[in-house]
Write an enzyme that holds these catalytic residues in place. Structure first.
Site, PDB file in Angstrom:
ATOM      1  CD  GLU A 142      -2.857  -1.174   2.359  1.00 47.58           C
ATOM      2  OE1 GLU A 142      -2.772  -0.281   3.249  1.00 47.58           O
ATOM      3  OE2 GLU A 142      -3.753  -2.030   2.320  1.00 47.58           O
ATOM      4  CG  ASN A 144       0.981   6.009   3.728  1.00 45.90           C
ATOM      5  OD1 ASN A 144       1.924   6.596   3.186  1.00 45.90           O
ATOM      6  ND2 ASN A 144      -0.220   6.525   3.801  1.00 45.90           N
ATOM      7  CB  ILE A 172      -0.313  -3.763  -8.249  1.00 44.09           C
ATOM      8  CG1 ILE A 172      -0.618  -3.233  -6.837  1.00 44.09           C
ATOM      9  CG2 ILE A 172      -0.825  -5.186  -8.453  1.00 44.09           C
ATOM     10  CD1 ILE A 172       0.135  -3.914  -5.698  1.00 44.09           C
ATOM     11  N   GLY A 350      31.765   2.366 -23.081  1.00 46.06           N
ATOM     12  CA  GLY A 350      30.630   3.191 -23.496  1.00 46.06           C
ATOM     13  C   GLY A 350      29.510   2.374 -24.095  1.00 46.06           C
ATOM     14  CD  GLU A 373       8.039 -11.493  -5.193  1.00 44.27           C
ATOM     15  OE1 GLU A 373       7.806 -12.197  -4.206  1.00 44.27           O
ATOM     16  OE2 GLU A 373       7.507 -11.637  -6.290  1.00 44.27           O
ATOM     17  CG  PHE A 393      11.170  -7.244  11.259  1.00 43.36           C
ATOM     18  CD1 PHE A 393      11.518  -6.374  10.234  1.00 43.36           C
ATOM     19  CD2 PHE A 393      11.496  -8.585  11.116  1.00 43.36           C
ATOM     20  CE1 PHE A 393      12.174  -6.825   9.095  1.00 43.36           C
ATOM     21  CE2 PHE A 393      12.138  -9.055   9.989  1.00 43.36           C
ATOM     22  CZ  PHE A 393      12.484  -8.171   8.978  1.00 43.36           C
TER      23      PHE A 393
HETATM   24  P1  TGC Z   1       5.449 -12.105  11.372  1.00 46.19           P
HETATM   25  O1  TGC Z   1       4.791 -11.893  12.696  1.00 46.19           O
HETATM   26  O2  TGC Z   1       6.898 -12.446  11.319  1.00 46.19           O
HETATM   27  O3  TGC Z   1       4.673 -13.244  10.534  1.00 46.19           O
HETATM   28  C1  TGC Z   1       3.254 -13.255  10.429  1.00 46.19           C
HETATM   29  C2  TGC Z   1       2.844 -14.703  10.111  1.00 46.19           C
HETATM   30  O4  TGC Z   1       3.375 -15.092   8.834  1.00 46.19           O
HETATM   31  C3  TGC Z   1       4.245 -16.225   8.979  1.00 46.19           C
HETATM   32  N1  TGC Z   1       5.351 -16.026   8.008  1.00 46.19           N
HETATM   33  C4  TGC Z   1       5.434 -16.687   6.856  1.00 46.19           C
HETATM   34  N2  TGC Z   1       4.675 -17.659   6.337  1.00 46.19           N
HETATM   35  C5  TGC Z   1       5.032 -18.141   5.125  1.00 46.19           C
HETATM   36  N3  TGC Z   1       6.077 -17.678   4.427  1.00 46.19           N
HETATM   37  C6  TGC Z   1       6.855 -16.687   4.922  1.00 46.19           C
HETATM   38  N4  TGC Z   1       7.875 -16.211   4.186  1.00 46.19           N
HETATM   39  C7  TGC Z   1       6.561 -16.158   6.194  1.00 46.19           C
HETATM   40  N5  TGC Z   1       7.106 -15.186   6.972  1.00 46.19           N
HETATM   41  C8  TGC Z   1       6.352 -15.117   8.087  1.00 46.19           C
HETATM   42  C9  TGC Z   1       4.677 -16.203  10.421  1.00 46.19           C
HETATM   43  O5  TGC Z   1       5.061 -17.481  10.865  1.00 46.19           O
HETATM   44  C10 TGC Z   1       3.413 -15.716  11.109  1.00 46.19           C
HETATM   45  O6  TGC Z   1       2.509 -16.798  11.135  1.00 46.19           O
HETATM   46  P2  TGC Z   1       1.439 -16.953  12.349  1.00 46.19           P
HETATM   47  O7  TGC Z   1       0.801 -18.300  12.135  1.00 46.19           O
HETATM   48  O8  TGC Z   1       2.244 -16.860  13.623  1.00 46.19           O
HETATM   49  O9  TGC Z   1       0.481 -15.811  12.204  1.00 46.19           O
HETATM   50  O10 TGC Z   1       5.146 -10.813  10.487  1.00 46.19           O
HETATM   51  P3  TGC Z   1       5.700  -9.326  10.587  1.00 46.19           P
HETATM   52  O11 TGC Z   1       4.537  -8.402  10.477  1.00 46.19           O
HETATM   53  O12 TGC Z   1       6.608  -9.163  11.773  1.00 46.19           O
HETATM   54  O13 TGC Z   1       6.541  -9.171   9.220  1.00 46.19           O
HETATM   55  C11 TGC Z   1       7.654  -9.893   8.971  1.00 46.19           C
HETATM   56  C12 TGC Z   1       8.314  -9.435   7.646  1.00 46.19           C
HETATM   57  C13 TGC Z   1       8.886  -8.050   7.760  1.00 46.19           C
HETATM   58  C14 TGC Z   1       9.442 -10.422   7.384  1.00 46.19           C
HETATM   59  C15 TGC Z   1       7.283  -9.477   6.497  1.00 46.19           C
HETATM   60  O14 TGC Z   1       6.276  -8.580   6.673  1.00 46.19           O
HETATM   61  C16 TGC Z   1       7.888  -9.260   5.139  1.00 46.19           C
HETATM   62  O15 TGC Z   1       8.361 -10.211   4.521  1.00 46.19           O
HETATM   63  N6  TGC Z   1       7.879  -7.981   4.594  1.00 46.19           N
HETATM   64  C17 TGC Z   1       8.262  -7.727   3.232  1.00 46.19           C
HETATM   65  C18 TGC Z   1       7.044  -7.407   2.417  1.00 46.19           C
HETATM   66  C19 TGC Z   1       7.116  -7.953   1.024  1.00 46.19           C
HETATM   67  O16 TGC Z   1       7.870  -8.849   0.709  1.00 46.19           O
HETATM   68  N7  TGC Z   1       6.245  -7.464   0.161  1.00 46.19           N
HETATM   69  C20 TGC Z   1       6.167  -7.965  -1.158  1.00 46.19           C
HETATM   70  C21 TGC Z   1       4.934  -7.456  -1.875  1.00 46.19           C
HETATM   71  S1  TGC Z   1       4.509  -8.393  -3.302  1.00 46.19           S
HETATM   72  C22 TGC Z   1       5.681  -8.022  -4.430  1.00 46.19           C
HETATM   73  O17 TGC Z   1       6.612  -7.339  -4.211  1.00 46.19           O
HETATM   74  C23 TGC Z   1       5.480  -8.622  -5.745  1.00 46.19           C
HETATM   75  S2  TGC Z   1       6.612  -8.166  -6.961  1.00 46.19           S
HETATM   76  C24 TGC Z   1       6.137  -9.265  -8.113  1.00 46.19           C
HETATM   77  C25 TGC Z   1       6.895  -9.296  -9.354  1.00 46.19           C
HETATM   78  O18 TGC Z   1       6.694  -8.416 -10.206  1.00 46.19           O
HETATM   79  O19 TGC Z   1       7.680 -10.270  -9.558  1.00 46.19           O
HETATM   80  P1  FAD Z   2       9.717   0.817   2.393  1.00 47.67           P
HETATM   81  O1  FAD Z   2       9.068  -0.305   3.131  1.00 47.67           O
HETATM   82  O2  FAD Z   2       9.242   2.189   2.658  1.00 47.67           O
HETATM   83  O3  FAD Z   2      11.280   0.738   2.674  1.00 47.67           O
HETATM   84  C1  FAD Z   2      12.165   1.824   2.380  1.00 47.67           C
HETATM   85  C2  FAD Z   2      13.551   1.457   2.918  1.00 47.67           C
HETATM   86  O4  FAD Z   2      13.476   1.258   4.334  1.00 47.67           O
HETATM   87  C3  FAD Z   2      14.076   0.126   2.334  1.00 47.67           C
HETATM   88  O5  FAD Z   2      15.456   0.228   2.100  1.00 47.67           O
HETATM   89  C4  FAD Z   2      13.822  -0.875   3.423  1.00 47.67           C
HETATM   90  O6  FAD Z   2      14.717  -1.982   3.402  1.00 47.67           O
HETATM   91  C5  FAD Z   2      14.025  -0.014   4.665  1.00 47.67           C
HETATM   92  N1  FAD Z   2      13.331  -0.564   5.843  1.00 47.67           N
HETATM   93  C6  FAD Z   2      11.987  -0.730   6.020  1.00 47.67           C
HETATM   94  N2  FAD Z   2      11.743  -1.308   7.196  1.00 47.67           N
HETATM   95  C7  FAD Z   2      12.951  -1.539   7.793  1.00 47.67           C
HETATM   96  C8  FAD Z   2      13.364  -2.126   9.019  1.00 47.67           C
HETATM   97  N3  FAD Z   2      12.493  -2.655   9.889  1.00 47.67           N
HETATM   98  N4  FAD Z   2      14.697  -2.175   9.290  1.00 47.67           N
HETATM   99  C9  FAD Z   2      15.593  -1.691   8.413  1.00 47.67           C
HETATM  100  N5  FAD Z   2      15.275  -1.106   7.234  1.00 47.67           N
HETATM  101  C10 FAD Z   2      13.947  -1.044   6.938  1.00 47.67           C
HETATM  102  N6  FAD Z   2       3.902  -5.111  -4.328  1.00 47.67           N
HETATM  103  C11 FAD Z   2       2.796  -5.897  -4.448  1.00 47.67           C
HETATM  104  O7  FAD Z   2       2.035  -6.069  -3.495  1.00 47.67           O
HETATM  105  N7  FAD Z   2       2.483  -6.487  -5.632  1.00 47.67           N
HETATM  106  C12 FAD Z   2       3.247  -6.332  -6.740  1.00 47.67           C
HETATM  107  O8  FAD Z   2       2.947  -6.903  -7.799  1.00 47.67           O
HETATM  108  C13 FAD Z   2       4.406  -5.507  -6.655  1.00 47.67           C
HETATM  109  N8  FAD Z   2       5.150  -5.245  -7.766  1.00 47.67           N
HETATM  110  C14 FAD Z   2       6.173  -4.331  -7.710  1.00 47.67           C
HETATM  111  C15 FAD Z   2       6.804  -3.927  -8.888  1.00 47.67           C
HETATM  112  C16 FAD Z   2       7.808  -2.948  -8.844  1.00 47.67           C
HETATM  113  C17 FAD Z   2       8.443  -2.495 -10.107  1.00 47.67           C
HETATM  114  C18 FAD Z   2       8.200  -2.410  -7.586  1.00 47.67           C
HETATM  115  C19 FAD Z   2       9.290  -1.387  -7.510  1.00 47.67           C
HETATM  116  C20 FAD Z   2       7.569  -2.798  -6.431  1.00 47.67           C
HETATM  117  C21 FAD Z   2       6.534  -3.747  -6.469  1.00 47.67           C
HETATM  118  N9  FAD Z   2       5.814  -4.096  -5.316  1.00 47.67           N
HETATM  119  C22 FAD Z   2       4.701  -4.909  -5.409  1.00 47.67           C
HETATM  120  C23 FAD Z   2       6.085  -3.421  -4.058  1.00 47.67           C
HETATM  121  C24 FAD Z   2       7.327  -3.909  -3.335  1.00 47.67           C
HETATM  122  O9  FAD Z   2       7.107  -5.162  -2.752  1.00 47.67           O
HETATM  123  C25 FAD Z   2       7.715  -2.858  -2.292  1.00 47.67           C
HETATM  124  O10 FAD Z   2       8.262  -1.762  -3.003  1.00 47.67           O
HETATM  125  C26 FAD Z   2       8.711  -3.387  -1.271  1.00 47.67           C
HETATM  126  O11 FAD Z   2       8.134  -4.389  -0.462  1.00 47.67           O
HETATM  127  C27 FAD Z   2       9.265  -2.271  -0.378  1.00 47.67           C
HETATM  128  O12 FAD Z   2       8.268  -1.450   0.114  1.00 47.67           O
HETATM  129  P2  FAD Z   2       8.403   0.156  -0.057  1.00 47.67           P
HETATM  130  O13 FAD Z   2       8.737   0.452  -1.466  1.00 47.67           O
HETATM  131  O14 FAD Z   2       7.177   0.758   0.537  1.00 47.67           O
HETATM  132  O15 FAD Z   2       9.669   0.526   0.809  1.00 47.67           O
END
Ligand code: TGC
Ligand code: FAD
Length: 394
Positions: A142, A144, A172, A350, A373, A393
């Site tokens: 989202e 924020n 997204i 270049g 991710e 975290f």
């Molecule tokens: P936390 O309390 O640690 O965990 C909540 C619940 O989730 C479980 N869990 C997992 N389960 C499966 N796979 C994983 N990788 C898991 N990691 C955690 C955990 O066991 C717990 O389960 P339960 O049963 O106890 O409820 O959660 P937290 O809020 O402290 O967050 C942890 C953190 C920071 C690692 C997590 O939020 C995180 O990974 N943040 C990064 C966000 C992210 O990756 N966003 C990606 C958006 S999608 C995207 O970017 C698509 S790009 C696509 C493309 O174009 O290829």
């Molecule tokens: P922020 O969370 O604001 O982070 C900013 C900086 O702060 C980063 O360097 C981060 O590592 C650091 N930071 C944050 N928290 C901490 C902490 N606790 N300790 C230390 N450092 C911290 N999302 C989807 O849901 N679906 C999609 O299909 C998807 N596609 C994407 C495609 C593109 C091209 C891009 C750029 C992003 C996409 N995303 C998607 C979103 C993507 O997953 C997020 O950009 C990513 O998870 C980081 O979130 P943010 O950009 O809000 O950065």
């Protein structure tokens, strides 16, 4: 030499091919040939124009790149995770945006429908997504709430046969072209639920995100929900909480760990060939020690990552992998691929900044891949928590 004549030769310094089955090699070579024939000749132009080559969606479906691990009865390939990894490696060798399209469709849209969905949801959506008739997207981030998706504000409220969905998702992949979106939202009790939102539902829109310098051949957008009535039959019955979306991310991050090594292999192969052809000071630049150091370090890191990915794939196929192992591999692969692209670009001087070669495009793409991710730092903290037992975290 031009990227439009794809001369790619895959590096395999430790004979990793011998760890693959005949089926794995066939799948890998099929996707490799597809990329040479259909992606390499066009992708630079699409990237320069910042346009998504939408015709590839059907091609990727025909090739079996959407949901290869989903069982065949739902239109998937019923394959193992090494096959899936190899597909992602070959697609990203072409372009990260192409791999992104397949990652999102397979791991972030089809996987949750299969793993968390009702039988009716599986039957309605999976075959059309597998064939490429429909494209899907995944809404977690989202405006924020990026790294901390657990604090999301998007929400659903009970309204009888429906829920009313409000909120917005940002960044997204595929959103502007998607027929369906897997969206994560909080219910009235604050519990995260997964809902399938379909194009055409009133109040649902997908504005395009412009001005990206990275993943230019992939279309990115927003998901905006303004009192969208979503039938309750579109809610995933079999998962609640953040582990729903994070479980999907484990699958997609696995694909990235393999995918970016494809981009690194393409940069290495390009730089190696160039270094043998480009003459300065009367000899090929590949004969200078400084350039050999770069090339030797590139192939060393590629080889280590190929072996790590292979082992990760075995563990994944056996159902023994941990999300933390996937985080380590995603982070390592992104780091080394980013460094390899940078060094490869320098070897080309270049010429490295032009669209005549794929390197600058890969380099810019990887700036997104190292961020989405889960950012590089987030994956480091996941490893840190795993080895110390201390949560940075909270
Ligand atoms: P936390 O309390 O640690 O965990 C909540 C619940 O989730 C479980 N869990 C997992 N389960 C499966 N796979 C994983 N990788 C898991 N990691 C955690 C955990 O066991 C717990 O389960 P339960 O049963 O106890 O409820 O959660 P937290 O809020 O402290 O967050 C942890 C953190 C920071 C690692 C997590 O939020 C995180 O990974 N943040 C990064 C966000 C992210 O990756 N966003 C990606 C958006 S999608 C995207 O970017 C698509 S790009 C696509 C493309 O174009 O290829
Ligand atoms: P922020 O969370 O604001 O982070 C900013 C900086 O702060 C980063 O360097 C981060 O590592 C650091 N930071 C944050 N928290 C901490 C902490 N606790 N300790 C230390 N450092 C911290 N999302 C989807 O849901 N679906 C999609 O299909 C998807 N596609 C994407 C495609 C593109 C091209 C891009 C750029 C992003 C996409 N995303 C998607 C979103 C993507 O997953 C997020 O950009 C990513 O998870 C980081 O979130 P943010 O950009 O809000 O950065």
């Amino acid at each position: 030499m031009s990227v439009k004549q794809d001369l790619f030769q895959s590096p395999d310094y430790f004979l990793v091919d011998e760890l693959l089955s005949e089926e794995h090699k066939l799948i890998r070579d099929t996707v490799r040939n597809y990329v040479k024939k259909e992606i390499s000749p066009i992708i630079e132009d699409y990237a320069q124009r910042a346009e998504f080559p939408s015709h590839i969606v059907k091609q990727l479906g025909d090739l079996g790149c959407f949901g290869p691990t989903v069982p065949a009865e739902y239109g998937g390939g019923g394959l193992d995770y090494i096959s899936y990894g190899l597909m992602m490696q070959e697609l990203e060798r072409g372009d990260s945006g192409v791999r992104s399209t397949a990652s999102v469709q397979g791991s972030l849209v089809m996987y949750p429908m299969y793993a968390y969905g009702s039988e009716a949801q599986r039957k309605k959506f999976l075959p059309k997504l597998a064939s490429g008739e429909w494209l899907g997207c995944f809404g977690l981030t989202e405006p924020n709430h990026g790294s901390d998706p657990g604090s999301m504000l998007t929400n659903i409220k009970d309204a009888g046969d429906y829920v009313i969905l409000n909120g917005a998702k940002l960044w997204i992949s595929n959103a502007p072209y998607a027929q369906v979106a897997v969206v994560w939202a909080k219910d009235e009790a604050g519990i995260i639920r997964g809902v399938i939102v379909e194009r055409g539902m009133e109040g649902f829109s997908t504005p395009t995100t412009h001005s990206k310098w990275s993943l230019r051949a992939s279309c990115t957008g927003e998901l905006v929900f303004d009192n969208v009535k979503v039938p309750k039959e579109n809610i995933f019955p079999n998962v609640q909480g953040l582990k729903g979306p994070l479980g999907c991310l484990t699958k997609a991050r696995y694909g990235i760990a393999w995918g970016v090594i494809g981009a690194a292999m393409d940069c290495y192969d390009t730089a190696l060939r160039y270094s043998k052809e480009r003459i300065q000071f009367g000899k090929p630049i590949g004969g200078f020690q400084l350039q050999q150091k770069k090339l030797a370090e590139m192939i060393t890191e590629i080889t280590k990552a190929q072996l790590l990915n292979w082992r990760l794939g075995v563990l994944m196929s056996e159902g023994r992998v941990t999300p933390q192992q996937v985080s380590m591999a995603k982070r390592n692969s992104c780091e080394i691929a980013t460094n390899i692209c940078r060094d490869a670009r320098q070897i080309l001087g270049g010429m490295g900044i032009t669209g005549e070669y794929p390197i600058m495009r890969h380099m810019m793409n990887l700036e997104s891949v190292i961020t989405y991710e889960g950012t590089h730092d987030i994956h480091l903290l996941i490893t840190g928590m795993d080895i110390t037992g201390l949560n940075a975290f909270k």
